[in-house]
Design a protein around this motif. Structure first.
Motif, PDB file in Angstrom:
ATOM      1  N   VAL A 215     -12.536 -17.106 -12.094  1.00  0.00           N
ATOM      2  CA  VAL A 215     -12.000 -16.269 -13.170  1.00  0.00           C
ATOM      3  C   VAL A 215     -12.762 -16.571 -14.454  1.00  0.00           C
ATOM      4  CG1 VAL A 215      -9.942 -15.672 -14.484  1.00  0.00           C
ATOM      5  CG2 VAL A 215      -9.752 -16.248 -12.059  1.00  0.00           C
ATOM      6  N   GLY A 216     -13.260 -15.529 -15.110  1.00  0.00           N
ATOM      7  CA  GLY A 216     -14.097 -15.688 -16.290  1.00  0.00           C
ATOM      8  C   GLY A 216     -13.335 -16.190 -17.503  1.00  0.00           C
ATOM      9  N   ALA A 217     -14.093 -16.480 -18.559  1.00  0.00           N
ATOM     10  CA  ALA A 217     -13.503 -17.023 -19.783  1.00  0.00           C
ATOM     11  C   ALA A 217     -12.553 -16.033 -20.439  1.00  0.00           C
ATOM     12  CB  ALA A 217     -14.611 -17.421 -20.757  1.00  0.00           C
ATOM     13  N   TYR A 218     -12.842 -14.740 -20.321  1.00  0.00           N
ATOM     14  CA  TYR A 218     -12.011 -13.722 -20.951  1.00  0.00           C
ATOM     15  C   TYR A 218     -11.224 -12.929 -19.916  1.00  0.00           C
ATOM     16  CZ  TYR A 218     -14.670 -14.725 -25.173  1.00  0.00           C
ATOM     17  OH  TYR A 218     -15.235 -15.358 -26.251  1.00  0.00           O
ATOM     18  N   GLU A 219     -10.914 -13.558 -18.798  1.00  0.00           N
ATOM     19  CA  GLU A 219     -10.117 -12.932 -17.747  1.00  0.00           C
ATOM     20  C   GLU A 219      -8.882 -13.786 -17.472  1.00  0.00           C
ATOM     21  OE1 GLU A 219     -14.057 -11.267 -15.289  1.00  0.00           O
ATOM     22  OE2 GLU A 219     -12.735 -12.781 -14.415  1.00  0.00           O
ATOM     23  N   GLU A 220      -7.810 -13.131 -17.051  1.00  0.00           N
ATOM     24  CA  GLU A 220      -6.629 -13.848 -16.597  1.00  0.00           C
ATOM     25  C   GLU A 220      -6.105 -13.186 -15.331  1.00  0.00           C
ATOM     26  OE1 GLU A 220      -3.216 -13.814 -19.063  1.00  0.00           O
ATOM     27  OE2 GLU A 220      -3.246 -11.654 -19.441  1.00  0.00           O
ATOM     28  N   VAL A 221      -5.537 -14.002 -14.449  1.00  0.00           N
ATOM     29  CA  VAL A 221      -4.982 -13.493 -13.197  1.00  0.00           C
ATOM     30  C   VAL A 221      -3.559 -13.018 -13.459  1.00  0.00           C
ATOM     31  CG1 VAL A 221      -4.362 -14.042 -10.825  1.00  0.00           C
ATOM     32  CG2 VAL A 221      -6.428 -15.025 -11.829  1.00  0.00           C
ATOM     33  N   VAL A 222      -3.316 -11.738 -13.212  1.00  0.00           N
ATOM     34  CA  VAL A 222      -1.986 -11.163 -13.395  1.00  0.00           C
ATOM     35  C   VAL A 222      -1.146 -11.350 -12.137  1.00  0.00           C
ATOM     36  CG1 VAL A 222      -0.689  -9.058 -13.922  1.00  0.00           C
ATOM     37  CG2 VAL A 222      -2.894  -9.483 -15.024  1.00  0.00           C
ATOM     38  N   ASP A 223      -1.766 -11.072 -10.983  1.00  0.00           N
ATOM     39  CA  ASP A 223      -1.016 -11.148  -9.725  1.00  0.00           C
ATOM     40  C   ASP A 223      -2.000 -11.150  -8.563  1.00  0.00           C
ATOM     41  OD1 ASP A 223       1.086 -11.277  -7.999  1.00  0.00           O
ATOM     42  OD2 ASP A 223       1.814  -9.241  -8.338  1.00  0.00           O
ATOM     43  N   VAL A 224      -1.491 -11.534  -7.403  1.00  0.00           N
ATOM     44  CA  VAL A 224      -2.243 -11.419  -6.155  1.00  0.00           C
ATOM     45  C   VAL A 224      -1.620 -10.269  -5.372  1.00  0.00           C
ATOM     46  CG1 VAL A 224      -2.947 -12.544  -4.018  1.00  0.00           C
ATOM     47  CG2 VAL A 224      -2.811 -13.868  -6.138  1.00  0.00           C
ATOM     48  N   ILE A 225      -2.399  -9.235  -5.097  1.00  0.00           N
ATOM     49  CA  ILE A 225      -1.898  -8.026  -4.442  1.00  0.00           C
ATOM     50  C   ILE A 225      -2.192  -8.109  -2.943  1.00  0.00           C
ATOM     51  CG2 ILE A 225      -1.938  -5.516  -4.429  1.00  0.00           C
ATOM     52  CD1 ILE A 225      -0.981  -6.744  -7.041  1.00  0.00           C
ATOM     53  N   GLN A 226      -1.158  -7.894  -2.142  1.00  0.00           N
ATOM     54  CA  GLN A 226      -1.316  -7.880  -0.691  1.00  0.00           C
ATOM     55  C   GLN A 226      -1.465  -6.443  -0.197  1.00  0.00           C
ATOM     56  OE1 GLN A 226      -1.723 -10.644   0.994  1.00  0.00           O
ATOM     57  NE2 GLN A 226      -1.236 -11.982  -0.753  1.00  0.00           N
ATOM     58  N   ALA A 227      -2.249  -6.276   0.858  1.00  0.00           N
ATOM     59  CA  ALA A 227      -2.490  -4.945   1.411  1.00  0.00           C
ATOM     60  C   ALA A 227      -1.290  -4.468   2.222  1.00  0.00           C
ATOM     61  CB  ALA A 227      -3.741  -4.962   2.285  1.00  0.00           C
ATOM     62  N   TYR A 228      -1.117  -3.160   2.280  1.00  0.00           N
ATOM     63  CA  TYR A 228      -0.121  -2.533   3.145  1.00  0.00           C
ATOM     64  C   TYR A 228      -0.778  -2.242   4.493  1.00  0.00           C
ATOM     65  CZ  TYR A 228       2.933  -1.765  -0.900  1.00  0.00           C
ATOM     66  OH  TYR A 228       3.741  -1.926  -1.995  1.00  0.00           O
ATOM     67  N   HIS A 229      -0.143  -2.700   5.570  1.00  0.00           N
ATOM     68  CA  HIS A 229      -0.670  -2.432   6.908  1.00  0.00           C
ATOM     69  C   HIS A 229      -0.224  -1.045   7.352  1.00  0.00           C
ATOM     70  CE1 HIS A 229      -2.042  -3.048  10.970  1.00  0.00           C
ATOM     71  NE2 HIS A 229      -0.827  -2.791  11.437  1.00  0.00           N
ATOM     72  N   LEU A 230      -1.160  -0.247   7.836  1.00  0.00           N
ATOM     73  CA  LEU A 230      -0.878   1.130   8.232  1.00  0.00           C
ATOM     74  C   LEU A 230      -1.065   1.289   9.734  1.00  0.00           C
ATOM     75  CD1 LEU A 230      -2.830   2.946   5.359  1.00  0.00           C
ATOM     76  CD2 LEU A 230      -0.421   2.289   5.393  1.00  0.00           C
ATOM     77  N   ASP A 231      -0.112   1.959  10.377  1.00  0.00           N
ATOM     78  CA  ASP A 231      -0.220   2.259  11.807  1.00  0.00           C
ATOM     79  C   ASP A 231       0.540   3.550  12.087  1.00  0.00           C
ATOM     80  OD1 ASP A 231       2.450   1.521  11.686  1.00  0.00           O
ATOM     81  OD2 ASP A 231       2.111  -0.466  12.544  1.00  0.00           O
ATOM     82  N   GLU A 232       0.814   3.815  13.380  1.00  0.00           N
ATOM     83  CA  GLU A 232       1.496   5.050  13.754  1.00  0.00           C
ATOM     84  C   GLU A 232       2.925   5.113  13.235  1.00  0.00           C
ATOM     85  OE1 GLU A 232      -0.136   3.120  15.708  1.00  0.00           O
ATOM     86  OE2 GLU A 232      -1.734   4.246  16.694  1.00  0.00           O
ATOM     87  N   LYS A 233       3.467   3.963  12.829  1.00  0.00           N
ATOM     88  CA  LYS A 233       4.849   3.929  12.373  1.00  0.00           C
ATOM     89  C   LYS A 233       4.975   3.698  10.868  1.00  0.00           C
ATOM     90  CE  LYS A 233       6.597   2.169  16.785  1.00  0.00           C
ATOM     91  NZ  LYS A 233       7.378   1.089  17.451  1.00  0.00           N
ATOM     92  N   THR A 234       3.849   3.584  10.172  1.00  0.00           N
ATOM     93  CA  THR A 234       3.891   3.280   8.739  1.00  0.00           C
ATOM     94  C   THR A 234       2.815   4.068   8.007  1.00  0.00           C
ATOM     95  OG1 THR A 234       4.617   1.028   9.249  1.00  0.00           O
ATOM     96  CG2 THR A 234       3.855   1.453   7.013  1.00  0.00           C
ATOM     97  N   ALA A 235       3.207   4.692   6.910  1.00  0.00           N
ATOM     98  CA  ALA A 235       2.266   5.373   6.016  1.00  0.00           C
ATOM     99  C   ALA A 235       2.668   5.055   4.580  1.00  0.00           C
ATOM    100  CB  ALA A 235       2.260   6.875   6.259  1.00  0.00           C
ATOM    101  N   LEU A 236       1.778   5.392   3.652  1.00  0.00           N
ATOM    102  CA  LEU A 236       1.983   5.032   2.250  1.00  0.00           C
ATOM    103  C   LEU A 236       2.008   6.293   1.391  1.00  0.00           C
ATOM    104  CD1 LEU A 236       2.325   2.137   1.267  1.00  0.00           C
ATOM    105  CD2 LEU A 236      -0.047   2.171   0.503  1.00  0.00           C
TER     106      LEU A 236
END
Length: 363
Positions: A215-236
């Protein structure tokens, strides 16, 4: 005590003071009021108008892995030689500091003080860094101009050599980005990142590259984003926060809503320009059920407002944004040998029309 000092002065005048190798003393000349440095090895005999101010002290030794800080250092010329004035004094830079690194053992000139004892240099490993801040404007050894208040990172692996113009703010370690995750970062000031991309204060963006990220000098970590898993039973179901081009190269307008399914990607990390409205489950029709789809969206993503489509099983599909079912899923009418039903047409139509949508899949 005064008697002891008097006797010590008399003894030093008669028999001399032994100054071993790599030791030094300070001698005051009471006539000129000038204090000079005397280094060993020597047996020093003081004169009647001279006074030895301290016992023999060992010179300071700094190894390649160490450093020390000297306050009020002596002034030197362009050849790094100590300046001596006409009176034999060594002028001092009062209020200044000097960081001294590995060099031959050296004494302290009259007026010099060791502000920080010999200290081990900071060694940084891989994926480690130090956050630095410039206290005054200066030019670094590699020719980079820094202004007061500027911040930057010194990244490992390497040995950090401190200097008087720079303050160490903190030590940090690299963030690990795992597969199907991303770092949500925010800019703390206007700056250019490692890839020479400009960011403005308050801007947020994602870093998805798997591995270690510093992380750079002028950057801050807001959050860690997790991916949504997509299959025949799940959509976004996703909504655009602002006009942008999505991860699939399509231009999305502010407020636009769309569906991301397993046909688009195995997983999806929403960008900072996207908002997840909900995770959608499919509509499943068996062989003895059916439904009526209102305001269907065609294969080009264009909704047909006011239209209705009859869908019969066996099928499964996801409702696109804006679509809905008319009275949910219904069971088909099962007629016996001597039974029938009477139908009434609600509007003109051609009996036997088929559904013109290709996004349904057979169970």
């Amino acid at each position: 005590m005064e008697v002891i000092r008097f006797l010590a002065d008399r003894i030093s005048a008669l028999f001399g003071v032994s100054v071993p190798p790599y030791h030094f003393i300070h001698v005051l000349d009471n006539k000129t009021n000038v204090t000079r440095l005397v280094t060993g090895p020597i047996t020093f005999y003081r004169k009647s108008h001279e006074k030895i101010l301290n016992l023999a002290q060992r010179m300071i030794t700094v190894t390649p892995k160490e450093y020390c800080i000297i306050s009020n250092p002596v002034k030197t010329d362009e050849n790094n030689e100590v300046v001596v004035d006409d009176l034999g004094q060594t002028p001092l830079a009062y209020g200044d500091l000097e960081y001294r690194f590995t060099q031959p053992s050296f004494p302290l000139y009259p007026g010099e003080e060791i502000m920080q004892e010999v200290t081990t240099l900071t060694v940084l490993g891989q994926n480690k860094a130090i956050l630095l801040s410039a206290m005054v404007a200066f030019k670094s050894d590699d020719g980079v101009d820094h202004v007061a208040g500027e911040q930057w990172l010194f990244e490992g692996p390497g040995v950090y050599r401190p200097r008087k113009e720079v303050e160490v703010l903190s030590t940090r370690a690299a963030q690990i980005i795992y597969p199907n995750s991303a770092l949500l970062l925010r800019a703390l000031a206007d700056f250019k990142d490692k890839d020479d991309r400009k960011h403005v204060y308050g801007e947020e963006w994602l870093v998805k590259s798997v591995g270690a990220y510093m992380v750079g000098a002028y950057e801050e970590v807001v959050d860690v984003i997790q991916a949504y898993h997509l299959d025949e039973k799940t959509a976004l179901h996703v909504k655009a926060k602002r006009t942008h081009v999505d991860d699939f190269g399509k231009r999305r307008r502010h407020g636009e809503e769309w569906l991301i399914t397993h046909l688009d990607a195995e997983s999806h990390i929403p960008s900072v320009d996207e908002e997840v409205v909900q995770v959608v489950s499919p509509i499943v029709l068996s062989s003895n059920t059916y439904c009526v789809l209102c305001d269907p969206v065609d294969d080009k993503g264009v909704p047909k407002i006011g239209k209705k489509v009859l869908i019969q099983g066996e099928k499964a599909f996801f409702l696109m944004p804006g679509e809905c079912l008319d009275d949910g899923i219904k069971n088909v009418y099962v007629l016996g040998q001597n039974e029938g039903i009477i139908l009434r047409a609600m509007e003109s139509f051609q009996d036997g029309n088929t559904v013109g949508l290709s996004r349904f899949f057979i169970l």
